[in-house]
Design a protein around this motif. Structure first.
Motif, short mmCIF file in Angstrom:
data_model
loop_
_atom_site.label_atom_id
_atom_site.label_comp_id
_atom_site.label_asym_id
_atom_site.label_seq_id
_atom_site.Cartn_x
_atom_site.Cartn_y
_atom_site.Cartn_z
N TRP A 15 37.86 35.56 44.82
CA TRP A 15 37.08 36.29 46.11
C TRP A 15 36.85 35.61 47.06
O TRP A 15 36.84 34.51 47.13
CB TRP A 15 35.87 37.20 45.66
CG TRP A 15 35.86 38.67 46.21
CD1 TRP A 15 35.17 38.81 47.64
CD2 TRP A 15 36.34 39.77 45.74
NE1 TRP A 15 35.49 40.24 47.78
CE2 TRP A 15 36.10 40.79 46.87
CE3 TRP A 15 37.12 40.11 44.76
CZ2 TRP A 15 36.55 42.04 46.60
CZ3 TRP A 15 37.57 41.60 44.40
CH2 TRP A 15 37.28 42.35 45.41
N HIS A 16 36.99 36.25 48.36
CA HIS A 16 36.57 35.50 49.61
C HIS A 16 35.29 34.85 49.50
O HIS A 16 34.31 35.51 48.93
CB HIS A 16 36.57 36.53 50.59
CG HIS A 16 36.38 36.04 52.13
ND1 HIS A 16 35.15 35.64 52.54
CD2 HIS A 16 37.38 35.61 52.90
CE1 HIS A 16 35.24 35.17 53.81
NE2 HIS A 16 36.40 34.85 53.99
N LEU A 20 31.29 35.78 47.33
CA LEU A 20 31.00 35.25 45.93
C LEU A 20 29.41 35.14 45.71
O LEU A 20 29.12 35.30 44.71
CB LEU A 20 31.61 34.07 45.75
CG LEU A 20 33.10 34.03 45.81
CD1 LEU A 20 33.67 32.58 45.64
CD2 LEU A 20 33.57 34.60 44.50
N SER A 21 28.75 34.73 46.37
CA SER A 21 27.31 34.81 46.24
C SER A 21 26.74 36.16 46.00
O SER A 21 25.95 36.30 45.01
CB SER A 21 26.59 34.18 47.38
OG SER A 21 26.80 32.85 47.93
N GLY A 22 27.17 37.10 46.48
CA GLY A 22 26.66 38.61 46.24
C GLY A 22 27.15 39.02 45.04
O GLY A 22 26.34 39.81 44.14
N ILE A 23 28.29 38.56 44.63
CA ILE A 23 29.03 38.81 43.31
C ILE A 23 28.00 38.16 42.00
O ILE A 23 27.84 38.87 41.08
CB ILE A 23 30.53 38.65 43.46
CG1 ILE A 23 31.26 39.42 44.01
CG2 ILE A 23 31.01 38.69 41.82
CD1 ILE A 23 32.81 39.17 44.38
N ALA A 24 27.92 36.81 42.22
CA ALA A 24 27.06 36.08 41.31
C ALA A 24 25.72 36.94 41.28
O ALA A 24 25.17 37.09 40.13
CB ALA A 24 26.90 34.73 41.83
N GLY A 28 23.89 38.95 37.83
CA GLY A 28 22.67 38.55 36.98
C GLY A 28 22.62 36.88 37.08
O GLY A 28 21.54 36.52 36.32
N ALA A 29 23.12 36.28 38.11
CA ALA A 29 22.92 34.75 38.16
C ALA A 29 21.70 34.35 38.68
O ALA A 29 21.49 34.97 39.84
CB ALA A 29 23.96 34.29 38.88
#
Length: 66
Positions: A15-16, A20-24, A28-29
């Motif tokens: 992803w852009h 990526l931070s929001g996806i992580a 649940g990261a």
């Protein structure tokens, strides 16, 4: 995460970098295990979220070259 079709499967998300931070986080990261924010000049980093060990996922940062 709840779709049985993907249980036990390897899933790769590309992803852009700005998202990526929001996806992580959404996956649940734990905070601090991934770049937040992801710097604009970082193109050599893979963040591996491993769900085999349960929730929250274990997170590894892999820097190129591998």
């Amino acid at each position: 995460m709840s779709d049985a079709e993907y249980r036990g499967a390897l899933v790769i998300v590309c992803w852009h970098h700005g998202k990526l931070s929001g996806i992580a986080k959404a996956l649940g990261a734990p905070p601090g295990t991934y770049p937040d924010p992801w710097r604009d000049d970082v193109f050599d980093l893979i963040v591996d979220l491993d769900f085999r060990r349960g929730m929250p996922p274990s997170v590894s940062q892999i820097i190129e070259p591998f």
